[in-house]
Design a protein around this motif. Structure first.
Motif, PDB file in Angstrom:
ATOM      1  N   LEU A   1       8.621  -9.493   4.649  1.00 46.06           N
ATOM      2  CA  LEU A   1       9.676  -8.627   5.161  1.00 46.06           C
ATOM      3  C   LEU A   1       9.293  -7.153   5.126  1.00 46.06           C
ATOM      4  CD1 LEU A   1      12.793 -10.280   3.487  1.00 46.06           C
ATOM      5  CD2 LEU A   1      12.183 -10.350   5.904  1.00 46.06           C
ATOM      6  N   GLY A   2       8.280  -6.820   4.343  1.00 41.55           N
ATOM      7  CA  GLY A   2       7.904  -5.422   4.229  1.00 41.55           C
ATOM      8  C   GLY A   2       8.936  -4.616   3.476  1.00 41.55           C
ATOM      9  N   GLU A  31      -7.078   1.015   3.874  1.00 48.45           N
ATOM     10  CA  GLU A  31      -6.281   0.081   3.081  1.00 48.45           C
ATOM     11  C   GLU A  31      -6.398  -1.338   3.641  1.00 48.45           C
ATOM     12  OE1 GLU A  31      -2.704   3.088   1.580  1.00 48.45           O
ATOM     13  OE2 GLU A  31      -2.572   2.098   3.514  1.00 48.45           O
ATOM     14  N   ALA A  32      -6.416  -1.424   4.969  1.00 42.91           N
ATOM     15  CA  ALA A  32      -6.554  -2.735   5.596  1.00 42.91           C
ATOM     16  C   ALA A  32      -7.895  -3.362   5.243  1.00 42.91           C
ATOM     17  CB  ALA A  32      -6.408  -2.606   7.105  1.00 42.91           C
ATOM     18  N   ASP A  33      -8.936  -2.549   5.272  1.00 42.70           N
ATOM     19  CA  ASP A  33     -10.263  -3.045   4.920  1.00 42.70           C
ATOM     20  C   ASP A  33     -10.295  -3.525   3.478  1.00 42.70           C
ATOM     21  OD1 ASP A  33     -11.263  -2.634   7.355  1.00 42.70           O
ATOM     22  OD2 ASP A  33     -12.297  -0.737   6.891  1.00 42.70           O
ATOM     23  N   GLU A  34      -9.684  -2.726   2.599  1.00 40.03           N
ATOM     24  CA  GLU A  34      -9.692  -3.081   1.190  1.00 40.03           C
ATOM     25  C   GLU A  34      -8.994  -4.424   0.998  1.00 40.03           C
ATOM     26  OE1 GLU A  34      -7.219  -0.749  -1.352  1.00 40.03           O
ATOM     27  OE2 GLU A  34      -7.732  -2.093  -3.022  1.00 40.03           O
ATOM     28  N   ARG A  35      -7.860  -4.574   1.672  1.00 40.47           N
ATOM     29  CA  ARG A  35      -7.113  -5.825   1.496  1.00 40.47           C
ATOM     30  C   ARG A  35      -7.904  -7.005   2.037  1.00 40.47           C
ATOM     31  NH1 ARG A  35      -1.103  -5.478   3.073  1.00 40.47           N
ATOM     32  NH2 ARG A  35      -1.098  -4.179   1.227  1.00 40.47           N
ATOM     33  N   ALA A  36      -8.592  -6.789   3.160  1.00 41.23           N
ATOM     34  CA  ALA A  36      -9.402  -7.877   3.722  1.00 41.23           C
ATOM     35  C   ALA A  36     -10.494  -8.282   2.738  1.00 41.23           C
ATOM     36  CB  ALA A  36     -10.000  -7.445   5.052  1.00 41.23           C
ATOM     37  N   SER A  37     -11.063  -7.290   2.049  1.00 43.56           N
ATOM     38  CA  SER A  37     -12.143  -7.641   1.118  1.00 43.56           C
ATOM     39  C   SER A  37     -11.579  -8.345  -0.126  1.00 43.56           C
ATOM     40  CB  SER A  37     -12.964  -6.403   0.745  1.00 43.56           C
ATOM     41  OG  SER A  37     -12.234  -5.617  -0.165  1.00 43.56           O
ATOM     42  N   LEU A  38     -10.343  -7.984  -0.525  1.00 43.43           N
ATOM     43  CA  LEU A  38      -9.719  -8.698  -1.638  1.00 43.43           C
ATOM     44  C   LEU A  38      -9.501 -10.156  -1.273  1.00 43.43           C
ATOM     45  CD1 LEU A  38      -6.993  -6.143  -2.807  1.00 43.43           C
ATOM     46  CD2 LEU A  38      -9.195  -6.619  -3.867  1.00 43.43           C
ATOM     47  N   ASP A  39      -8.986 -10.338  -0.045  1.00 38.47           N
ATOM     48  CA  ASP A  39      -8.734 -11.702   0.409  1.00 38.47           C
ATOM     49  C   ASP A  39     -10.024 -12.510   0.472  1.00 38.47           C
ATOM     50  OD1 ASP A  39      -6.127 -11.015   0.586  1.00 38.47           O
ATOM     51  OD2 ASP A  39      -6.013 -10.969   2.771  1.00 38.47           O
ATOM     52  N   ALA A  40     -11.107 -11.816   0.874  1.00 39.49           N
ATOM     53  CA  ALA A  40     -12.379 -12.534   1.001  1.00 39.49           C
ATOM     54  C   ALA A  40     -12.931 -12.934  -0.362  1.00 39.49           C
ATOM     55  CB  ALA A  40     -13.389 -11.648   1.737  1.00 39.49           C
ATOM     56  N   SER A  41     -12.579 -12.175  -1.405  1.00 39.11           N
ATOM     57  CA  SER A  41     -13.193 -12.423  -2.710  1.00 39.11           C
ATOM     58  C   SER A  41     -12.808 -13.779  -3.299  1.00 39.11           C
ATOM     59  CB  SER A  41     -12.815 -11.308  -3.687  1.00 39.11           C
ATOM     60  OG  SER A  41     -11.455 -11.422  -4.056  1.00 39.11           O
ATOM     61  N   SER A  42     -11.665 -14.283  -2.901  1.00 37.14           N
ATOM     62  CA  SER A  42     -11.223 -15.547  -3.511  1.00 37.14           C
ATOM     63  C   SER A  42     -11.408 -16.730  -2.566  1.00 37.14           C
ATOM     64  CB  SER A  42      -9.738 -15.422  -3.894  1.00 37.14           C
ATOM     65  OG  SER A  42      -8.962 -15.134  -2.755  1.00 37.14           O
ATOM     66  N   ARG A  43     -12.128 -16.504  -1.469  1.00 35.60           N
ATOM     67  CA  ARG A  43     -12.177 -17.505  -0.399  1.00 35.60           C
ATOM     68  C   ARG A  43     -12.607 -18.898  -0.864  1.00 35.60           C
ATOM     69  NH1 ARG A  43     -14.775 -14.981   4.462  1.00 35.60           N
ATOM     70  NH2 ARG A  43     -12.630 -14.321   4.788  1.00 35.60           N
ATOM     71  N   ALA A  45       0.858  -1.171   0.000  1.00 39.59           N
ATOM     72  CA  ALA A  45       0.000   0.000   0.000  1.00 39.59           C
ATOM     73  C   ALA A  45       0.907   1.237   0.000  1.00 39.59           C
ATOM     74  CB  ALA A  45      -0.910  -0.016   1.218  1.00 39.59           C
ATOM     75  N   ASP A  46       0.250   2.374  -0.071  1.00 41.52           N
ATOM     76  CA  ASP A  46       0.956   3.634  -0.252  1.00 41.52           C
ATOM     77  C   ASP A  46       2.211   3.801   0.591  1.00 41.52           C
ATOM     78  OD1 ASP A  46       0.766   5.572  -1.997  1.00 41.52           O
ATOM     79  OD2 ASP A  46      -0.546   6.905  -0.822  1.00 41.52           O
ATOM     80  N   LYS A  47       2.048   3.661   1.891  1.00 48.40           N
ATOM     81  CA  LYS A  47       3.186   3.875   2.786  1.00 48.40           C
ATOM     82  C   LYS A  47       3.472   2.638   3.609  1.00 48.40           C
ATOM     83  CE  LYS A  47       2.801   8.869   3.309  1.00 48.40           C
ATOM     84  NZ  LYS A  47       4.008   9.080   2.504  1.00 48.40           N
ATOM     85  N   GLU A  48       3.230   1.492   2.997  1.00 45.16           N
ATOM     86  CA  GLU A  48       3.312   0.252   3.779  1.00 45.16           C
ATOM     87  C   GLU A  48       4.729  -0.291   3.905  1.00 45.16           C
ATOM     88  OE1 GLU A  48       1.234  -3.003   2.095  1.00 45.16           O
ATOM     89  OE2 GLU A  48       1.191  -4.169   3.946  1.00 45.16           O
ATOM     90  N   ILE A  49       5.623   0.083   2.993  1.00 46.44           N
ATOM     91  CA  ILE A  49       6.974  -0.487   3.029  1.00 46.44           C
ATOM     92  C   ILE A  49       7.605  -0.219   4.386  1.00 46.44           C
ATOM     93  CG2 ILE A  49       9.297  -0.272   2.051  1.00 46.44           C
ATOM     94  CD1 ILE A  49       7.932   0.132  -0.655  1.00 46.44           C
ATOM     95  N   GLY A  50       8.098  -1.282   4.981  1.00 49.03           N
ATOM     96  CA  GLY A  50       8.627  -1.170   6.335  1.00 49.03           C
ATOM     97  C   GLY A  50       7.752  -1.914   7.336  1.00 49.03           C
ATOM     98  N   LEU A  51       6.540  -2.253   6.925  1.00 47.70           N
ATOM     99  CA  LEU A  51       5.653  -3.024   7.805  1.00 47.70           C
ATOM    100  C   LEU A  51       5.675  -4.497   7.396  1.00 47.70           C
ATOM    101  CD1 LEU A  51       2.283  -1.135   8.334  1.00 47.70           C
ATOM    102  CD2 LEU A  51       4.157  -1.461   9.942  1.00 47.70           C
ATOM    103  N   VAL A  52       5.888  -5.372   8.345  1.00 47.15           N
ATOM    104  CA  VAL A  52       5.869  -6.793   8.037  1.00 47.15           C
ATOM    105  C   VAL A  52       4.419  -7.249   7.910  1.00 47.15           C
ATOM    106  CG1 VAL A  52       7.997  -7.193   9.275  1.00 47.15           C
ATOM    107  CG2 VAL A  52       5.814  -7.566  10.435  1.00 47.15           C
ATOM    108  N   GLU A  53       4.221  -8.358   7.226  1.00 50.84           N
ATOM    109  CA  GLU A  53       2.903  -8.988   7.227  1.00 50.84           C
ATOM    110  C   GLU A  53       3.134 -10.479   7.353  1.00 50.84           C
ATOM    111  OE1 GLU A  53       0.361  -8.199   3.883  1.00 50.84           O
ATOM    112  OE2 GLU A  53      -1.216  -9.517   4.639  1.00 50.84           O
ATOM    113  N   GLU A  54       2.654 -11.060   8.419  1.00 55.44           N
ATOM    114  CA  GLU A  54       2.853 -12.488   8.613  1.00 55.44           C
ATOM    115  C   GLU A  54       1.705 -13.074   9.402  1.00 55.44           C
ATOM    116  OE1 GLU A  54       3.195 -15.189   7.981  1.00 55.44           O
ATOM    117  OE2 GLU A  54       5.079 -16.130   8.555  1.00 55.44           O
ATOM    118  N   PRO A  55       0.654 -13.478   8.696  1.00 57.18           N
ATOM    119  CA  PRO A  55      -0.511 -14.035   9.391  1.00 57.18           C
ATOM    120  C   PRO A  55      -0.206 -15.346  10.089  1.00 57.18           C
ATOM    121  CG  PRO A  55      -0.978 -13.582   7.070  1.00 57.18           C
ATOM    122  CD  PRO A  55       0.484 -13.454   7.250  1.00 57.18           C
TER     123      PRO A  55
END
Lengths: 561, 203
Positions: A306-307, A84-96, A43-53
């Protein structure tokens, strides 16, 4: 002789010229927008944030973030806004739906395939075990293992991960979730029919193509339906650039049907020509189907966890085109020494060596991306599998290039060494990457955490130790087998006897791997039933919205939805 | 498909991918097709008869190919000839082979000329029933499902397997099924000892 040397020279110069033209056109910007495209997965300013569910606890993800803050501080103000988090959650939900079916099916086939593999392995040192029934004979269990792995486990896992990646990569909800789900179901039906046919003694007789053509129809239709859903999503994309993973997946989905149609066209192939076609297919299904899917996953998950964007986006494109060009022609090296035209073998050996180009491109890129953050592997199951899988891709590919050289091939051809090599590729590389990807994807798909970090560790250490035993043992055994076979002073039986201890070793390794898969499958099932301790709500999807602060300041509440 | 400034189009990607695939298929599938299409059968090579074709099907169904190749190599590459596996094979040897059974594994020996080494039907039947009775140390599976265990005197038309005494059981006869007989028919057809014009091999 003269002719063959000429062909060799022309192919080699032709390949170099193609590479040169490609590099030139890329340097002129003809192939896209360059490094900026490497940032589209953030996302716009996401670089630097990890993501690891897959970090089993929120604390563990915080540890991961802190490692990255320490080792990879970008100085950028890193944040993922709630929108942005909401948008990503809805993208993830679309392919469930399709993703859930594909991944569940793949895990089921993983277990079945492991059992077949283990049985086949045992039968090679206990040849009188389970011989009363035709369907249990080695010559049926072994191809059942290969096909269950290739078209059951690997293909379904790859399809599931690809379907899940597309909405994220294109920032567009999946169009035609049901179409894709129907495609996956058809694929499952095809694989089931194919394995049944092999066990029933109705194999088509060609390695990697054992399924009778009738069951290739649902496979073909299933793959097409998935392709249609992905293409429609592609047409509605909202991202400015196509990320390299999209290239790999799209190309793989285009290549597979062509491979199947050419290979399965009834009545045209004959004798030695069919053998050439057989290995054109056999190697391309690895190089142009599994490899693209695996690399697509690495190129997404490695930077995402790694972000941090991939080291060189340009290099990843070089890797893509060179892989396509060189890998597609290497199949002939399976017939070295056989009754095939010399130029065909020579062509394949040249291109096998040229494969070093894309492999090094991928290797440098991965290494330079993960470099300095290896301590992050402790906190991220996804990374652990993906990074190791990536390393084994490099190893398997370099080994493959070497094995195509006549001097090496003369020893390794017709031996278990090749079997070990095949497992380094499809297991060490592809399967590990898929494990890693599934650890990331499943929590998103189910809105549920992995119940136990202990089970993830068990899975990892069982399969890693098992695979090491398997690979080292079988490689030594296969090499000795080759040496003994080439030694005319030894009776052939010596080459059989020398492999015995190593075949037992293989069974030991295979048992550990199978146990690892059972742990994984059980964990998967528990998660599917949404059992296990519930921590902090669906902690990994929706953390409390953070107050905005730079990631470098030890932010422990970075949203990562 | 919409095109954005400075971006590779999806169409270009697809065309590039397909051209590359066409190039590879041209080299590895189409060219061999045209160069080998007209190869005539050698004079000494006989087409498979019905029983042999059924046996060949059984060879495929039971996965013999996963341990046995059918492609003796040149003496400059490997001592296949010295092992009695026959001269290096040439494309003409395979004109009747659909599907091809060249194989990629030699857990067991090459079988392209097995009929030359083992011309005995009894040997093959017994060996299929219990390989270790004939070849100590062998890890070939036994194929008891290709045989029936019967009591009493033999009936006309039945083929009873003569096993080495250590493996025979008192009062029990091992009778070959039609499938076993067909399979052995096929194995006994694997004889490519006729002369061929050598084709130039790889450098």
């Amino acid at each position: 002789m003269q002719y063959s040397v000429g062909v060799l020279l022309v192919t080699f110069l032709g390949s170099l010229a193609a590479l040169g033209v490609f590099l030139f056109s890329m340097s002129r910007g003809l192939f896209g927008a360059g490094e900026a495209a490497g940032r589209v997965i953030f996302a716009d300013k996401e670089i630097g944030l990890v993501e690891e569910p897959a970090s089993a606890t929120a604390a563990s993800e915080d540890n991961l973030q802190q490692v990255m803050n320490r080792t990879g501080h970008t100085g950028e103000f890193a944040v993922l806004t709630p929108e942005e988090a909401d948008e990503r959650a809805s993208l993830d939900a679309s392919s469930r739906l399709p993703v859930l079916i594909a991944l569940t099916g793949s895990v089921a086939w993983l277990v079945i395939a492991s059992v077949f593999g283990l049985m086949a392995s045992i039968k090679l040192h206990a040849p009188d075990w389970l011989t009363e029934q035709a369907w249990l004979t080695f010559g049926r269990i072994r191809p059942a293992h290969l096909n269950a792995v290739a078209y059951g486990w690997c293909s379904l896992a790859g399809l599931g991960v690809a379907i899940w990646l597309y909405p994220r990569l294109l920032r567009t909800p999946l169009v035609g979730s049901r179409t894709a789900a129907a495609g996956v179901v058809l694929w499952l039906i095809g694989v089931t029919g194919g394995i049944w046919a092999i066990l029933a003694g109705r194999s088509a007789g060609l390695e990697w193509l054992e399924f009778p053509w009738q069951v290739d129809i649902p496979l073909f239709l299933g793959g097409t339906l998935v392709g249609v859903a992905l293409l429609r999503t592609l047409q509605r994309r909202t991202v400015p650039h196509l990320y390299v993973s999209v290239w790999y997946i799209s190309a793989g989905l285009l290549w597979l049907p062509v491979l199947l149609i050419v290979a399965k066209w009834p009545g045209i192939h004959f004798g030695v020509q069919q053998a050439a076609m057989n290995w054109w297919f056999g190697h391309n299904v690895l190089g142009l189907w599994f490899t693209p899917l695996g690399l697509a996953a690495i190129y997404y998950f490695l930077p995402k966890v790694l972000g941090k964007p991939i080291h060189s986006y340009h290099l990843s494109l070089v890797g893509f085109w060179t892989l396509a060009f060189f890998y597609s022609q290497v199949g002939g090296h399976h017939l070295i020494g056989g009754p095939v035209p010399g130029w065909l073998i020579t062509l394949s050996i040249v291109q096998s060596m040229m494969m070093i180009v894309p492999v090094v491109a991928v290797g440098i890129n991965q290494h330079r991306t993960a470099y300095g953050h290896l301590s992050a592997l402790r906190y991220s199951p996804t990374l652990r599998f993906i990074v190791l899988g990536g390393m084994m891709y490099t190893l398997a590919s370099i080994q493959g290039s070497m094995q195509s050289l006549r001097v090496v091939n003369t020893t390794t051809h017709f031996t278990h060494f090749t079997v070990a090599h095949a497992h380094l590729g499809l297991y060490g590389f592809f399967s590990l990457v898929m494990f890693g990807a599934m650890y990331f994807v499943m929590p998103r798909v189910l809105d549920w955490e992995w119940p136990s970090s202990k089970l993830i560790s068990w899975h990892f250490w069982l399969v890693m130790s098992g695979f090491t035993v398997y690979f080292v043992g079988l490689s030594i055994g296969g090499w000795l087998q080759g040496l003994y076979m080439l030694d005319a002073s030894r009776p052939f039986m010596d080459s059989v006897l020398v492999t015995q201890p190593y075949l037992v070793t293989r069974t030991v390794g295979g048992t550990l791997m199978t146990l690892g898969h059972l742990v994984f499958a059980a964990h998967f099932a528990v998660m599917l039933m949404r059992r296990g301790t519930k921590r902090e709500g669906a902690a990994l999807l929706r953390r409390p919205v953070p107050t905005l602060q730079p990631a470098g300041a030890g932010n422990v509440s970075g949203v990562s939805a | 498909m919409r095109l954005r400034d400075g971006e590779v189009s999806v169409l270009k990607l697809a065309i590039g991918a397909m051209l590359i695939m066409a190039f590879a298929a041209g080299a590895l599938v189409v060219l061999p097709y045209f160069t080998m299409r007209g190869v005539p059968a050698p004079e000494g090579l006989v087409a498979y008869n019905e029983a042999q074709l059924r046996g060949r099907q059984s060879y495929i169904a039971n996965g013999c190919i996963y341990c046995h190749s059918q492609q003796p190599r040149d003496p400059s590459v490997a001592p296949d000839m010295a092992r009695g596996w026959g001269r290096p094979s040439v494309p003409a040897d395979y004109v009747y082979d659909k599907p091809h059974l060249l194989g990629t594994m030699r857990t067991g020996p090459d079988l392209f000329n097995i009929a030359v080494r083992q011309p005995s039907r009894d040997w093959h039947l017994g060996h299929l029933y219990q390989p270790r009775a004939y070849s100590p140390g062998s890890i070939m599976p036994a194929y008891p499902f290709l045989f029936e265990r019967k009591q009493g005197a033999s009936v006309a038309g039945e083929v009873t397997v003569t096993l080495p005494p250590a493996y025979a059981r008192e009062g029990e006869r091992i009778v070959a099924t039609q499938e076993a007989l067909d399979l052995v028919e096929y194995l006994l057809s694997l004889n490519r000892s006729y002369p061929v014009v050598a084709t130039p091999t790889a450098p």
